[in-house]
Every structure is written in C-alpha cells, then in structure tokens.
Design an enzyme around this catalytic site. Structure first.
Site, short mmCIF file in Angstrom:
data_model
loop_
_atom_site.label_atom_id
_atom_site.label_comp_id
_atom_site.label_asym_id
_atom_site.label_seq_id
_atom_site.Cartn_x
_atom_site.Cartn_y
_atom_site.Cartn_z
N ASP A 13 0.81 -1.22 0.00
CA ASP A 13 0.00 0.00 0.00
C ASP A 13 0.84 1.27 0.00
O ASP A 13 0.46 2.29 0.56
CB ASP A 13 -0.98 0.00 1.19
N HIS A 43 -4.51 -2.63 -6.03
CA HIS A 43 -3.88 -1.43 -6.55
C HIS A 43 -4.96 -0.46 -7.01
O HIS A 43 -5.85 -0.84 -7.74
CB HIS A 43 -2.95 -1.78 -7.72
N ARG A 137 2.51 -29.54 -4.66
CA ARG A 137 2.22 -30.00 -6.03
C ARG A 137 0.78 -30.51 -6.18
O ARG A 137 0.50 -31.42 -6.94
CB ARG A 137 3.22 -31.09 -6.49
N THR A 250 -9.70 -5.47 1.82
CA THR A 250 -10.50 -6.00 2.94
C THR A 250 -11.36 -4.96 3.64
O THR A 250 -12.18 -5.32 4.48
CB THR A 250 -9.56 -6.61 4.00
N ARG A 254 -6.08 0.63 8.18
CA ARG A 254 -4.63 0.45 8.13
C ARG A 254 -4.00 1.11 9.34
O ARG A 254 -4.32 2.25 9.66
CB ARG A 254 -4.05 1.08 6.86
P1 IMP Z 1 -2.15 -12.81 2.91
O1 IMP Z 1 -1.13 -12.34 1.94
O2 IMP Z 1 -3.56 -12.57 2.48
O3 IMP Z 1 -1.89 -14.25 3.35
O4 IMP Z 1 -1.97 -11.94 4.26
C1 IMP Z 1 -0.80 -11.99 5.04
C2 IMP Z 1 -0.45 -10.60 5.58
O5 IMP Z 1 -0.06 -9.77 4.49
C3 IMP Z 1 -1.61 -9.86 6.24
O6 IMP Z 1 -1.08 -9.06 7.27
C4 IMP Z 1 -2.16 -8.98 5.13
O7 IMP Z 1 -2.82 -7.85 5.64
C5 IMP Z 1 -0.88 -8.60 4.41
N1 IMP Z 1 -1.07 -8.28 2.99
C6 IMP Z 1 -1.17 -9.13 1.96
N2 IMP Z 1 -1.30 -8.48 0.79
C7 IMP Z 1 -1.24 -7.17 1.08
C8 IMP Z 1 -1.30 -5.99 0.28
O8 IMP Z 1 -1.40 -5.99 -0.95
N3 IMP Z 1 -1.24 -4.81 0.96
C9 IMP Z 1 -1.09 -4.76 2.32
N4 IMP Z 1 -1.03 -5.83 3.08
C10 IMP Z 1 -1.12 -7.03 2.48
MG MG Z 2 -2.78 -2.20 -1.78
#
Ligand code: IMP
Ligand code: MG
Length: 336
Positions: A13, A43, A137, A250, A254
């Site tokens: 972000d 994005h 796999r 989500t 933040r």
């Molecule tokens: P996951 O990637 O969904 O398994 O989440 C694992 C951790 O990474 C969590 O804390 C998410 O909030 C964070 N996370 C995953 N993708 C992003 C992103 O694109 N932006 C910010 N946080 C992310």
């Molecule tokens: Mg983002």
C-alpha cells in the site's frame, strides 16, 4: 531498452499502482508484467477522472498500447481475472502463464476463517492456502482451466524477447518488502518472498536482465493485519494527521506510523534498489497537492525528501503529489 522492476518498500500500500501507471504512460512501455502473490494485492489507479481498482491485472493498463501479462509465479482467481478483463476491456492484450496456480473455492474458504479469527490476519483471498497446495504439487494450474485457455501465453519468452528487441518492460511487484516470507516480520507475512529478486523469478527474468529497481515508499508507513509496526500511532493520532487509511481489498483500517529511515535503508538493501519514489507527499504537506515541479514544493517537503535521499544513498526520482496518475514531480532528468 529499460527493464524496470517496481517493488514496495514497507508493508504494501505504498502506492505502487500509481507509480506504475505513471511510468507506463511516460516510458511508452511495451509490456507491463505482474509478479507477486495474487489477488491479495489491491492497486488503486486514478486516471482521466476514473478510479480503477485492480487485484489481478497490471497497473500498466492505463496505457492502451501496453501488453499486460501475469508471470508464472502469480496466483490467479479465474472469476476475478475474467471480471477485470471484462470491466477494463483489455481482452485483446492480456496474457497469463500456463503455470500460474489457481485459487479455488476451498482456498478461499480456508483463508476466510484465518482472516476473521487467525493470528496473521490475512486478506482472506485464498492466496496462502493456494501457495501451500502449490508447494505440495496439488494446486491446479491455468492450463487446466477451460475459461483461461484463450489467454495462455509463454510469459517468460514474451518478456525476454521484448527486451531483446529493445523495448521497455515494467515488472510490477506486489505487497511490500517486510511482508516477504523470507525477509519480513515472520510469521506476520504473506505466503512468499516479494523482494525484487522474487518478483523477477515470478516472471521468468534472470537478474542480469534488470536495469533499474525502483522502490516505492509512502511518506508515512501503514500496515494492515497483525505484526510489529515500529512507532505505531494511536488511531486518534493517525486520524488527526490524515493518515488513517482503509484497505482496498479487505476494508480494514490500516495501522499507521511515521516514515522509518532505518527500515527504508534495509529495504533498499534487500531489493538492490537503484532509485526510490515517495508517494503521498501531499498528505504530509498539503501545500504540495498537485505540484508538478520540485520548485513548487514547500521548503519543509524538500528537506524531507533530501533527508531520505541522503539516508538511502540512492536518488529519489519520483514524488507523488496527489492520487491521479499524473500528479507527480519527476526528478529523473535532474538526477541523470
Ligand atoms: P495474505 O497475503 O492474504 O496471506 O496476508 C498476510 C499478511 O499480508 C496480512 O497481514 C495482510 O494484511 C498482508 N497483505 C497481503 N497483501 C497485502 C497488500 O497488498 N497490501 C497490504 N497488506 C497485504
Ligand atoms: Mg494495496
């Protein structure tokens, strides 16, 4: 010919989408190719009065002449992918690697319970469970999915051949350095490495082919989900400063903290970054809003940029001064 890899310097972000869309327009990029994890990335790109929210497609799509590819390392949610192809009318210029692994309903289900009650606080988009099946796999790949057949392409060959022909290629990373499975704040991380080397591997690019690694920092730090955040502000303080953001994927709040030079230096090292961008300078210094030249920035903002540049030892080449793709101060020429 320039091959530029764009990565996030903190916890995602940072505004990579905005920077990538600007570069795609400026550099007449032939191919915009995404590495990174999958639809857990969100994005946001604003261009010509429209706000595009992307989870699967490269942010380079704002340039209508750019071919859009997803590297073999990327996880694909077919419904989401097809929805974006349709919504943004990019069918004729999108390709994905037959080896992309597929997020299935069972992965979403497993990740949803983690999202709501697990210790990591994932995005709930199925990426962790899918990567887990992939290393065992057991995951399906794009070549097995009938709806994806028309998009399949040898992405590694397309990208390497474009570079052989002297074209500009933009390699788009997702998430941020400290969400890396290897180099981040484990276990509060995503399900794979997301530093520049890994992003290149996702796409099928060897390290000798890369010219520039542009690391994107936001003017303050945010993080969603669990895990350490040095200097974290209270929610009230974050709101007072205008740093209280809501996550694109989500809708969660933040968490926020001031810019962290020590972390930024480490991120530059881990990515082998050659230049940096700083986004949302206008949130820190509202007088910067919409500025398009360095001279128009207030002294305070210039001092902030100089301090970061000195600490990092690499040039700061791009400053974000507003949400639109073209609200940018481009210092590239000054640095050349
Ligand atoms: P996951 O990637 O969904 O398994 O989440 C694992 C951790 O990474 C969590 O804390 C998410 O909030 C964070 N996370 C995953 N993708 C992003 C992103 O694109 N932006 C910010 N946080 C992310
Ligand atoms: Mg983002």
């Amino acid at each position: 010919m320039v091959c530029t890899v764009v990565v996030g310097g903190f916890w995602g972000d940072e505004g990579k989408g905005k920077i990538v869309s600007y570069l795609a327009l400026r550099d007449k990029v032939k191919i915009g190719v995404r590495g990174g994890v999958g639809p857990n990335a969100g994005h946001t790109v604003q261009y010509q009065g429209e706000t595009l929210r992307l989870r699967m497609l490269p942010s380079a799509l704002v340039n209508p002449k750019t071919r859009l590819l997803l590297g073999a390392g990327v996880l694909v949610n077919p419904a989401r992918f097809l929805e974006e192809v349709e919504a943004f009318k990019v069918k004729g210029r999108v390709g994905l690697d037959p080896n992309c692994a597929i997020i299935e309903p069972k992965h979403l289900e497993a990740d949803r319970s983690e999202h709501f009650s697990g210790k990591i606080g994932t995005t709930g988009t199925g990426t962790g469970p899918c990567n887990s099946d992939r290393v065992q796999r057991k995951a399906k790949t794009a070549r097995e999915i009938p709806e994806l057949q028309e998009f399949l392409s040898d992405v590694a060959s397309e990208v390497n051949e474009a570079l052989d022909e002297g074209e500009n290629v933009l390699v788009e990373g997702t998430q941020g350095t400290f969400l890396s499975l290897y180099h981040g704040t484990y276990p509060y991380v995503t399900s794979k490495d997301v530093t520049a080397s890994a992003i290149c591997s996702d796409v099928g690019l060897g390290p000798t082919r890369v010219d520039e690694v542009l690391i994107v920092f936001k003017a303050y730090v945010t993080r969603v989900g669990q895990g350490p955040l040095p200097g974290e502000l209270s929610q009230e303080e974050a709101e007072r400063r205008g740093w209280a953001e809501v996550a694109t994927v989500t809708g969660r709040r933040r968490r926020a903290a001031p810019f962290n030079l020590e972390l930024a230096r480490k991120a530059v090292m881990l990515n082998g970054a050659t230049q940096a961008a700083i986004t949302k300078l206008d949130v820190l210094y509202p007088e910067c809003r919409g500025a398009d030249s360095y001279e128009k920035l207030p002294e305070e903002a210039k001092a902030f940029v100089r301090k970061i540049e000195e600490a990092l030892g690499i040039p700061v080449t791009i400053l974000g001064t507003g949400p639109e793709a073209l609200q940018i101060v481009d210092l590239t020429k000054r640095k050349a």
